[in-house]
Motif scaffolding. Sequence first.
Motif, short mmCIF file in Angstrom:
data_model
loop_
_atom_site.label_atom_id
_atom_site.label_comp_id
_atom_site.label_asym_id
_atom_site.label_seq_id
_atom_site.Cartn_x
_atom_site.Cartn_y
_atom_site.Cartn_z
N VAL A 127 0.34 -1.00 0.23
CA VAL A 127 -0.37 0.25 -0.38
C VAL A 127 0.95 1.35 0.46
CG1 VAL A 127 -1.89 1.03 1.11
CG2 VAL A 127 -1.81 -1.42 1.12
N GLU A 128 0.59 1.79 -1.29
CA GLU A 128 1.42 2.93 -1.05
C GLU A 128 1.08 4.78 -0.26
OE1 GLU A 128 2.85 6.25 -4.55
OE2 GLU A 128 2.14 4.96 -5.18
N ALA A 129 1.65 4.88 0.14
CA ALA A 129 1.30 6.08 0.96
C ALA A 129 2.70 7.27 1.26
CB ALA A 129 0.35 5.83 2.15
N MET A 130 1.67 8.41 1.11
CA MET A 130 2.61 9.35 0.44
C MET A 130 4.14 9.49 0.15
SD MET A 130 1.92 11.19 4.44
CE MET A 130 3.26 12.78 4.22
N LYS A 131 4.01 8.20 -1.47
CA LYS A 131 5.45 7.82 -1.86
C LYS A 131 6.20 6.49 -0.61
CE LYS A 131 4.56 10.26 -5.47
NZ LYS A 131 3.69 9.42 -6.59
N LEU A 132 5.69 5.95 0.17
CA LEU A 132 6.45 5.16 0.71
C LEU A 132 5.48 4.24 0.17
CD1 LEU A 132 6.70 6.93 4.14
CD2 LEU A 132 8.94 6.65 2.34
N MET A 133 6.17 3.16 -0.20
CA MET A 133 5.71 1.82 -0.29
C MET A 133 5.57 1.08 1.12
SD MET A 133 4.46 1.46 -3.32
CE MET A 133 5.07 3.03 -4.74
#
Length: 167
Positions: A127-133
């Motif tokens: 789940v990608e959130a704020m460009k973090l995988m």
Amino acid sequence: MDGNKLNELRELVEFLKANEIAEFDMEQDDLKVRIKFAGEPAAAPAGGFDMAQLSRLMASAPAVAPVSAAAPVGGATAAAPAAEVEEKLHEVKSPIVGTFYESPSPGAPAFVKVGDQVEVGQVLCIVEAMKLMNEIESDVAGEVVKRIAASGQPVEYGQALFAIKSR
């Protein structure tokens, strides 16, 4: 309900299917509609999700009674065993808001497929959130019975991603 309104509802349902939207809720005045599709979603369209088109469809949605799935053959007796089966399934839920991906990169094989056996701690998706995988791991051992989220689609906090039949 007139023919135009019925056609608009059909167009809305087709739009939701084409864009792999598994669930849809709409409430306008005294109208409340909930659509939930069962089964594995189809491949994502190349054009992606068009919010303007969905907004136009929602604004012109017909005033109809709530949409629900047709009763299975056999009536209520057939629905009871299905409910019991789903109760035994463990849902792996998203711990964050973001975009669901079933594989580590475009074109790569999915982390897991329906029918795969998984262990506790095994990566199921990203789940990608704020460009973090963020790797989402299984919290139970068992068999993947259903992938609920569609790859490339947004997910909410607490939304079910997978159904696993635990051992």
